[in-house]
Design an enzyme around this catalytic site. Structure first.
Site, mmCIF file in Angstrom:
data_model
loop_
_atom_site.group_PDB
_atom_site.id
_atom_site.type_symbol
_atom_site.label_atom_id
_atom_site.label_comp_id
_atom_site.label_asym_id
_atom_site.label_seq_id
_atom_site.Cartn_x
_atom_site.Cartn_y
_atom_site.Cartn_z
ATOM 1 N N ARG A 181 0.831 -1.205 0.000
ATOM 2 C CA ARG A 181 0.000 0.000 0.000
ATOM 3 C C ARG A 181 0.865 1.255 0.000
ATOM 4 O O ARG A 181 0.456 2.304 -0.489
ATOM 5 C CB ARG A 181 -0.910 0.031 1.235
ATOM 6 C CG ARG A 181 -1.998 -1.020 1.266
ATOM 7 C CD ARG A 181 -2.884 -0.844 2.496
ATOM 8 N NE ARG A 181 -3.461 -2.127 2.910
ATOM 9 C CZ ARG A 181 -3.483 -2.577 4.146
ATOM 10 N NH1 ARG A 181 -2.974 -1.856 5.135
ATOM 11 N NH2 ARG A 181 -4.012 -3.749 4.433
ATOM 12 N N ASP A 227 -10.572 -5.396 5.824
ATOM 13 C CA ASP A 227 -10.623 -6.858 5.754
ATOM 14 C C ASP A 227 -9.557 -7.485 6.653
ATOM 15 O O ASP A 227 -9.796 -8.512 7.286
ATOM 16 C CB ASP A 227 -10.418 -7.326 4.311
ATOM 17 C CG ASP A 227 -11.614 -7.021 3.427
ATOM 18 O OD1 ASP A 227 -12.725 -6.856 3.967
ATOM 19 O OD2 ASP A 227 -11.438 -6.935 2.201
ATOM 20 N N GLU A 228 -8.400 -6.869 6.690
ATOM 21 C CA GLU A 228 -7.320 -7.382 7.530
ATOM 22 C C GLU A 228 -7.753 -7.423 8.997
ATOM 23 O O GLU A 228 -7.526 -8.397 9.708
ATOM 24 C CB GLU A 228 -6.077 -6.511 7.361
ATOM 25 C CG GLU A 228 -4.818 -7.084 7.977
ATOM 26 C CD GLU A 228 -3.582 -6.266 7.651
ATOM 27 O OE1 GLU A 228 -2.513 -6.599 8.203
ATOM 28 O OE2 GLU A 228 -3.667 -5.307 6.857
ATOM 29 N N GLY A 229 -8.398 -6.349 9.446
ATOM 30 C CA GLY A 229 -8.864 -6.300 10.831
ATOM 31 C C GLY A 229 -9.966 -7.307 11.106
ATOM 32 O O GLY A 229 -9.949 -8.009 12.119
#
Length: 465
Positions: free
Chosen positions: A169, A206-208
């Site tokens: 990112r 989404d990662e969280g």
């Protein structure tokens, strides 16, 4: 001859005698009635027992405690349906492959995790920003590890995904796309189930969510109201995810709420990813404080003055870090000025934390990734089992480490100071707040990859990933 009246009396006497003989004695009648009542009671009790047993069985059939029993029996009888998924976590400091083997629960078809492969390599993909083919080659090595555990006959139906996180990112768009395309080309030849979305940069949300799902899935808390909060500290970003107890009290969460499917329902969770608030990203921000752009030889207030030109890599760049002299340090006792270091960390960190997770303190908290790594490296928890510590212990240990001249851990002062400021001032946690630190639960890695794999396999859209 007997008279007519006498004959009549004789017939009445005979009839009375016959009636008396035909009637059982009073004691016998009572005994017979008692036997009937007893039989009725036994039958009622039997019906009650049978009904209670059926109710208990039906109750257990819909509780988590009963599923493992039935699953074990079904597995021994060969009724397990195996399914697989492979997830590659392309992080900022390294890449990891996780290959999962699940089976479908016999009673309700839920996914039950049986086995996972975990392998990792360094550096991360972002280190190959200008050499995408070399970056893809590091992923190929991990992919070969996964092929050893996925049955050949299952490969074509086993979804394979690569999700890149903060490291990519933070790259220039053309550099990130070059790496992603090299990995897509690799995946097309892999033999696994892939499509156009198999390789991508994962959204921090989404990662969280996937991290929160993983920790609660492994703790068996997904179906209850007492889910735990998940704190994931990566190299380039950090995530906070939890299920608020009362959403109406926190309108600032409105744009950060998501419905997360569970086994039979869903949970409303708050999640946010703070890009630039990862451990390595904050290191860089602190080290370059006051430095000129492009400067690679740096002196930092958060590094002990005995440290000279220690190499620090982040992304594609290399820096050489030395400590600064300060009024508190002496020749006999060189130390970092903790308050000065903490003030720099606050300046660089706190503006990145928006919104702040103001109700996080209401929850049981589980922390992992760099939270766990730094805790074991400084003796806060057992290196193999993990364990429980507090925010206050992190604060105390950060002061102790900054007061100690240690060239073996040259950047530990800045790392622990960052974690202490993040937890206490960034997240609003009190020093006595307990933190449960994990690397594994029941032998399974704490990683967002498990939540990602579960999401893919339960979507019933594996072909779309």
């Amino acid at each position: 001859m007997p008279s007519q009246n006498q004959n009549l009396r004789n017939r009445k006497l005979q009839q009375q005698d016959a009636n008396e003989r035909s009637q059982a004695p009073a004691g016998s009648r009572r005994k017979s009635n008692s036997k009937v009542v007893a039989n009725n009671l036994r039958f009622s009790f039997f019906c009650l027992v049978v009904s209670a047993s059926l109710l208990i069985f039906l109750f257990l059939a819909y509780t988590d405690s009963f599923h493992p029993i039935v699953d074990t029996i079904a597995g021994k009888l060969g009724y397990h349906e195996k399914t697989y998924a492979v997830v590659i976590d392309a992080g900022s400091t390294g890449s990891r492959v996780l290959a999962f083997e699940f089976h479908r629960g016999y009673l309700d078809g839920r996914l039950v995790l049986d086995y996972e492969l975990y392998k990792h390599s360094k550096p991360g993909l972002s280190a190959f920003a200008d050499r995408p083919e070399e970056g893809a080659a590091t992923i190929d090595k991990l992919l070969q590890e996964a092929k050893h555990v996925i049955p050949k006959e299952k490969m074509a139906t086993t979804p394979l995904v690569l999700k890149a996180t903060a490291g990519l990112r933070l790259l220039k768009p053309e550099q990130a796309e070059g790496l992603l395309q090299a990995c897509r080309d690799l995946f097309e030849k892999s033999g696994f189930l892939v499509n156009d979305q198999s390789v991508e940069i994962m959204d921090g949300t989404d990662e969280g969510i996937f991290s929160w799902f993983t920790i609660n899935f492994l703790l068996g808390k997904l179906n209850g109201r007492n889910t735990v909060a998940a704190l994931d500290l990566g190299g380039g970003s950090t995530q906070v995810t939890f299920a608020p107890k009362d959403i109406s009290q926190t309108p600032l969460y409105k744009n950060f709420m998501h419905k997360v499917p569970t086994v039979n329902s869903h949970v409303d969770v708050f999640t946010t990813s703070y890009l630039g608030a990862g451990l390595m990203a904050v290191r860089l921000a602190v080290f370059t404080n006051g430095a000129q752009e492009g400067q690679t030889k740096l002196a930092s207030d958060c590094v002990n003055s005995i440290v000279k030109d220690k190499l620090f890599r982040y992304g594609t760049e290399q820096y050489y870090i030395s400590g600064k002299e300060n009024p508190k340090a002496t020749a006999e006792n060189p130390e970092v000025d903790y308050e000065q270091c903490a003030s720099i960390v606050r300046k660089k960190l706190l503006p990145t934390l928006n919104p702040k997770p103001v109700t996080l303190k209401q929850h049981e908290i589980s922390a992992f990734s760099y939270f766990f790594d730094r805790a074991i490296e400084t003796g806060l928890v057992d290196p193999f089992q993990g364990g429980e510590t507090t925010v206050g212990h992190f604060i105390t240990r950060s002061r102790e480490v900054c007061a100690d001249a240690n060239t073996d851990q040259p950047f530990m002062c800045v790392d622990l100071t960052f974690i202490a400021v993040l937890l206490e001032e960034g997240y609003g946690l009190k020093p006595k707040t307990p933190l449960k630190l994990y690397k594994k639960i029941d032998g399974h890695e704490i990683s967002w990859a498990l939540g990602c794999a579960y999401s893919i396999l339960t979507s019933n859209k594996s072909s779309q990933l």
